[in-house]
Design a protein around this motif. Structure first.
Motif, PDB file in Angstrom:
ATOM      1  N   THR A   1       0.875  -1.294  -0.224  1.00 57.36           N
ATOM      2  CA  THR A   1       0.078   0.189  -0.397  1.00 57.36           C
ATOM      3  C   THR A   1       0.305   1.162  -0.026  1.00 57.36           C
ATOM      4  OG1 THR A   1       0.363  -0.201   2.452  1.00 57.36           O
ATOM      5  CG2 THR A   1      -1.869  -1.317   1.093  1.00 57.36           C
ATOM      6  N   ALA A   2       2.220   0.936   0.369  1.00 54.01           N
ATOM      7  CA  ALA A   2       2.901   2.704   0.009  1.00 54.01           C
ATOM      8  C   ALA A   2       3.747   2.555  -1.249  1.00 54.01           C
ATOM      9  CB  ALA A   2       4.302   2.157   1.111  1.00 54.01           C
ATOM     10  N   ALA A   3       3.187   1.645  -2.555  1.00 54.62           N
ATOM     11  CA  ALA A   3       3.037   2.035  -4.158  1.00 54.62           C
ATOM     12  C   ALA A   3       3.294   3.045  -3.661  1.00 54.62           C
ATOM     13  CB  ALA A   3       2.454   1.337  -3.985  1.00 54.62           C
ATOM     14  N   ALA A   4       2.918   4.569  -3.740  1.00 58.33           N
ATOM     15  CA  ALA A   4       2.643   6.087  -3.306  1.00 58.33           C
ATOM     16  C   ALA A   4       4.307   6.820  -3.990  1.00 58.33           C
ATOM     17  CB  ALA A   4       1.875   7.325  -2.604  1.00 58.33           C
ATOM     18  N   LEU A   5       5.272   5.778  -2.448  1.00 60.51           N
ATOM     19  CA  LEU A   5       6.246   6.539  -2.550  1.00 60.51           C
ATOM     20  C   LEU A   5       7.175   5.738  -3.299  1.00 60.51           C
ATOM     21  CD1 LEU A   5       6.949   5.646   1.363  1.00 60.51           C
ATOM     22  CD2 LEU A   5       7.108   8.445  -0.122  1.00 60.51           C
ATOM     23  N   THR A   6       7.326   6.702  -3.822  1.00 60.89           N
ATOM     24  CA  THR A   6       8.351   5.527  -5.598  1.00 60.89           C
ATOM     25  C   THR A   6       9.138   4.856  -5.328  1.00 60.89           C
ATOM     26  OG1 THR A   6       9.214   7.865  -6.427  1.00 60.89           O
ATOM     27  CG2 THR A   6       6.819   6.654  -7.597  1.00 60.89           C
ATOM     28  N   SER A   7      10.304   5.162  -4.077  1.00 58.73           N
ATOM     29  CA  SER A   7      10.994   4.698  -4.006  1.00 58.73           C
ATOM     30  C   SER A   7      11.177   2.945  -3.092  1.00 58.73           C
ATOM     31  CB  SER A   7      11.603   5.299  -2.952  1.00 58.73           C
ATOM     32  OG  SER A   7      11.205   5.791  -1.428  1.00 58.73           O
ATOM     33  N   LEU A   8      10.278   3.435  -2.677  1.00 63.05           N
ATOM     34  CA  LEU A   8       9.831   1.429  -2.316  1.00 63.05           C
ATOM     35  C   LEU A   8       9.934   0.854  -3.401  1.00 63.05           C
ATOM     36  CD1 LEU A   8       7.354   1.960   0.546  1.00 63.05           C
ATOM     37  CD2 LEU A   8       8.944   2.384   0.547  1.00 63.05           C
TER      38      LEU A   8
ATOM     39  N   ALA B   1       1.091   5.132  22.832  1.00 60.66           N
ATOM     40  CA  ALA B   1       1.728   4.852  21.426  1.00 60.66           C
ATOM     41  C   ALA B   1       3.090   5.185  21.030  1.00 60.66           C
ATOM     42  CB  ALA B   1       1.081   5.567  20.002  1.00 60.66           C
ATOM     43  N   THR B   2       3.702   5.784  21.272  1.00 61.15           N
ATOM     44  CA  THR B   2       5.245   6.136  21.424  1.00 61.15           C
ATOM     45  C   THR B   2       5.484   5.006  21.606  1.00 61.15           C
ATOM     46  OG1 THR B   2       5.118   8.467  22.203  1.00 61.15           O
ATOM     47  CG2 THR B   2       7.258   7.264  22.371  1.00 61.15           C
ATOM     48  N   LYS B   3       6.923   4.420  20.833  1.00 59.71           N
ATOM     49  CA  LYS B   3       7.799   3.081  20.409  1.00 59.71           C
ATOM     50  C   LYS B   3       8.710   3.628  18.651  1.00 59.71           C
ATOM     51  CE  LYS B   3       4.095   0.803  19.960  1.00 59.71           C
ATOM     52  NZ  LYS B   3       2.952  -0.207  20.207  1.00 59.71           N
ATOM     53  N   VAL B   4       9.299   2.092  18.962  1.00 56.08           N
ATOM     54  CA  VAL B   4       9.829   2.178  17.942  1.00 56.08           C
ATOM     55  C   VAL B   4       8.999   1.195  16.517  1.00 56.08           C
ATOM     56  CG1 VAL B   4      12.450   1.322  16.590  1.00 56.08           C
ATOM     57  CG2 VAL B   4      12.069   2.835  18.690  1.00 56.08           C
ATOM     58  N   VAL B   5       9.355   1.541  15.452  1.00 56.66           N
ATOM     59  CA  VAL B   5       8.961   0.398  14.161  1.00 56.66           C
ATOM     60  C   VAL B   5       9.905   0.361  13.611  1.00 56.66           C
ATOM     61  CG1 VAL B   5       7.137   0.766  12.351  1.00 56.66           C
ATOM     62  CG2 VAL B   5       6.932   1.842  14.962  1.00 56.66           C
ATOM     63  N   ASN B   6      10.253  -0.757  13.576  1.00 57.01           N
ATOM     64  CA  ASN B   6      11.243  -1.351  13.142  1.00 57.01           C
ATOM     65  C   ASN B   6      10.589  -1.790  11.772  1.00 57.01           C
ATOM     66  OD1 ASN B   6      13.955  -0.542  14.397  1.00 57.01           O
ATOM     67  ND2 ASN B   6      12.719  -2.726  15.477  1.00 57.01           N
ATOM     68  N   PHE B   7      11.522  -2.000  10.472  1.00 58.27           N
ATOM     69  CA  PHE B   7      10.518  -2.436   8.863  1.00 58.27           C
ATOM     70  C   PHE B   7      11.505  -3.736   8.722  1.00 58.27           C
ATOM     71  CE2 PHE B   7      10.470   2.090   8.924  1.00 58.27           C
ATOM     72  CZ  PHE B   7       9.559   2.104   8.996  1.00 58.27           C
ATOM     73  N   ASP B   8      10.699  -4.459   8.531  1.00 56.80           N
ATOM     74  CA  ASP B   8      11.345  -6.092   8.062  1.00 56.80           C
ATOM     75  C   ASP B   8      11.754  -5.700   7.221  1.00 56.80           C
ATOM     76  OD1 ASP B   8       9.758  -7.725   9.683  1.00 56.80           O
ATOM     77  OD2 ASP B   8       8.416  -8.185   8.029  1.00 56.80           O
ATOM     78  N   ARG B   9      11.401  -4.884   5.735  1.00 56.49           N
ATOM     79  CA  ARG B   9      13.067  -3.938   4.515  1.00 56.49           C
ATOM     80  C   ARG B   9      12.675  -2.447   4.666  1.00 56.49           C
ATOM     81  NH1 ARG B   9      11.564  -7.795  -0.102  1.00 56.49           N
ATOM     82  NH2 ARG B   9      10.301  -9.480   0.547  1.00 56.49           N
ATOM     83  N   PRO B  10      13.394  -2.126   4.647  1.00 54.32           N
ATOM     84  CA  PRO B  10      14.399  -1.032   4.579  1.00 54.32           C
ATOM     85  C   PRO B  10      13.385   0.149   3.554  1.00 54.32           C
ATOM     86  CG  PRO B  10      15.837  -1.840   3.874  1.00 54.32           C
ATOM     87  CD  PRO B  10      15.133  -2.576   4.214  1.00 54.32           C
ATOM     88  N   ILE B  11      12.896   1.103   3.893  1.00 55.30           N
ATOM     89  CA  ILE B  11      12.441   2.371   3.067  1.00 55.30           C
ATOM     90  C   ILE B  11      13.534   3.451   2.684  1.00 55.30           C
ATOM     91  CG2 ILE B  11      10.837   4.258   2.949  1.00 55.30           C
ATOM     92  CD1 ILE B  11       9.158   3.250   5.764  1.00 55.30           C
ATOM     93  N   ARG B  12      13.594   3.137   1.475  1.00 57.92           N
ATOM     94  CA  ARG B  12      14.898   4.219   0.615  1.00 57.92           C
ATOM     95  C   ARG B  12      13.804   5.975   0.529  1.00 57.92           C
ATOM     96  NH1 ARG B  12      18.851   2.237  -1.108  1.00 57.92           N
ATOM     97  NH2 ARG B  12      19.031   3.554  -2.407  1.00 57.92           N
ATOM     98  N   ALA B  13      14.434   6.692   1.370  1.00 55.53           N
ATOM     99  CA  ALA B  13      14.239   7.318   1.233  1.00 55.53           C
ATOM    100  C   ALA B  13      15.463   8.451   0.621  1.00 55.53           C
ATOM    101  CB  ALA B  13      13.665   8.299   1.663  1.00 55.53           C
ATOM    102  N   ASP B  14      15.346   9.487  -0.717  1.00 55.07           N
ATOM    103  CA  ASP B  14      16.857  10.351  -0.917  1.00 55.07           C
ATOM    104  C   ASP B  14      17.894   9.345  -0.732  1.00 55.07           C
ATOM    105  OD1 ASP B  14      15.637  12.520  -0.531  1.00 55.07           O
ATOM    106  OD2 ASP B  14      15.820  12.413   1.779  1.00 55.07           O
ATOM    107  N   GLY B  15      18.253   8.016  -1.535  1.00 52.20           N
ATOM    108  CA  GLY B  15      19.187   7.516  -1.147  1.00 52.20           C
ATOM    109  C   GLY B  15      19.415   6.584  -0.129  1.00 52.20           C
TER     110      GLY B  15
END
Length: 411
Positions: A18-25, A184-198
């Protein structure tokens, strides 16, 4: 779960398509947050437990390179998020002042000057595309709602923030927006990193704290960014005490603790203690002079011995350290020698560290301790303790005028 006893948690999270709106993903690469790429630690020593596949394992023979190691200057961006359903009543500078320089000072002191966290708060609010109530923000957040929040936040911030410049990312929500839940404060870890600005964003600290926030909350969450586990106990039924494992000792247990400095074991893992500052105890009897871990070393000094370790098996060890009223431990309840067990296979929140109570028949500082039964856990001069289930006896023989403790350990 009382808020005053509950630090923010850590979530591992997969940002779906669903995050496809971020082309870097489109070019996401898989990564493992648990095992991760490793680098050997030359300062580990023979008593170091091996790192396991447990989330935030306290094994320290290698470093998980999926996490930034805080042994240098790291730059942190603080992005402030507003919502269409509420106009912020606070300036971003006021919120930045809630967390800095206090958080940087905490790590400067805890690391003995070996780590510098440099904040870069953004100067103005960045508006999210949806109302705050649209994201379902709460402690145990629905995955779809959290994906929507993070997708929108990264997209909105990427227009103004060059993420490639930063090692740590904080997203701070307007604390007065109607849909914001401070729990709700917490750290969210991604199974796959998000690419932004390289850059690859592997984890983001999502901050929903009230103004002013809970004490030391950002130091706790930032500890997760450096691969430290939760040391509190979360009751399975939501009832009971959260602080039975470590009480006030270490900010990774409670951000409200009277002695929030990190355990010497955690400092060893992060690279703030050298192998020469850790005594590996062999069989027989030996004397050890321990410097309180909160004391900043004198200029030109090596800092002295801060930790004694007795291996009790392939996945466990008993650690001995001194705690006194200095540095981050300035509000300590009782001083003395603290004894605890470390397990490398215990998950974050599953008891990787458990403090032994040197005075099981008493408690202390009931008016300000998060867990009074462990507030007087340290041993004083003339006292001794035998580790349950082990042939390990610890005796506090002396305390020098300058505050070091002489400890006899028999195995």
């Amino acid at each position: 779960m009382p808020r005053q006893q509950t630090p923010g948690g850590v979530d591992r999270f997969h940002l779906r398509s669903t995050a496809a709106a971020l082309t870097s993903l489109a070019a996401l690469a898989a990564m493992s947050l648990v095992a991760g790429p490793a680098s050997a630690d030359p300062g580990a020593g023979p008593c170091a437990l091996t790192r396991t596949s447990a989330h935030h394992s306290l094994g320290l023979d290698t470093w998980n390179r999926a996490y930034p190691r805080p042994r240098r200057t790291l730059n942190a961006v603080m992005v402030f998020l507003a919502f269409p359903d509420h106009r912020p009543g606070l300036a971003t500078g006021e919120l930045a002042g809630d967390y800095f320089p206090a958080t940087s000072d905490f790590f400067e002191q805890a690391s003995y000057g070996r780590f510098h966290l440099v904040p870069h708060p953004q100067p103005h609010w960045i508006t999210m595309p949806k109302p705050s109530t649209a994201y379902g923000i709460q402690r145990d957040w629905a995955a779809g709602d959290r994906a929507s929040y993070l997708r929108d936040a990264v997209t909105a911030a990427d227009r103004e923030v060059d993420f490639a410049r930063y090692d740590v990312v904080y997203f701070v929500a307007d604390p007065d927006a109607p849909g914001v839940d401070s729990d709700a404060t917490k750290v969210v870890n991604f199974d796959r990193p998000i690419r932004a600005d390289g850059a690859e964003l592997r984890r983001i600290v999502t901050v929903f704290e009230r103004h002013p926030p809970d004490r030391n909350v950002l130091a706790h969450e930032t500890g997760h960014v450096f691969d430290l586990p939760d040391l509190y106990h979360r009751p399975t039924d939501g009832k009971g005490d959260w602080d039975t494992y470590v009480g006030d000792w270490d900010v990774m247990g409670s951000q409200f603790g009277m002695a929030p400095d990190l355990f010497a074991w955690n400092k060893w893992k992060l690279g703030w203690l050298d192998a020469g500052q850790v005594d590996c105890v062999q069989s027989g009897s030996s004397l050890h002079t321990l410097q309180p871990i909160g004391r900043f070393p004198e200029p030109g000094s090596t800092g002295g011995t801060r930790l004694a370790v007795i291996r009790t098996g392939p996945g466990s060890a008993v650690a001995v350290e001194a705690r006194g009223s200095a540095g981050n431990d300035g509000g300590i309840c009782t001083e003395g020698v603290l004894v605890y067990r470390v397990r490398n296979e215990a998950e974050s929140g599953g008891g990787p560290i458990e403090v032994f109570d040197g005075h099981p028949d008493s408690e202390a500082c009931w008016d300000r301790s998060v867990y009074p039964p462990l507030a007087d856990a340290p041993l004083e001069v003339g006292q001794s303790f035998t580790v349950p289930g082990e042939r390990i006896r610890i005796e506090v023989a002396d305390r020098t005028p300058s505050g070091e403790y002489t400890v006899k350990i028999s195995t």
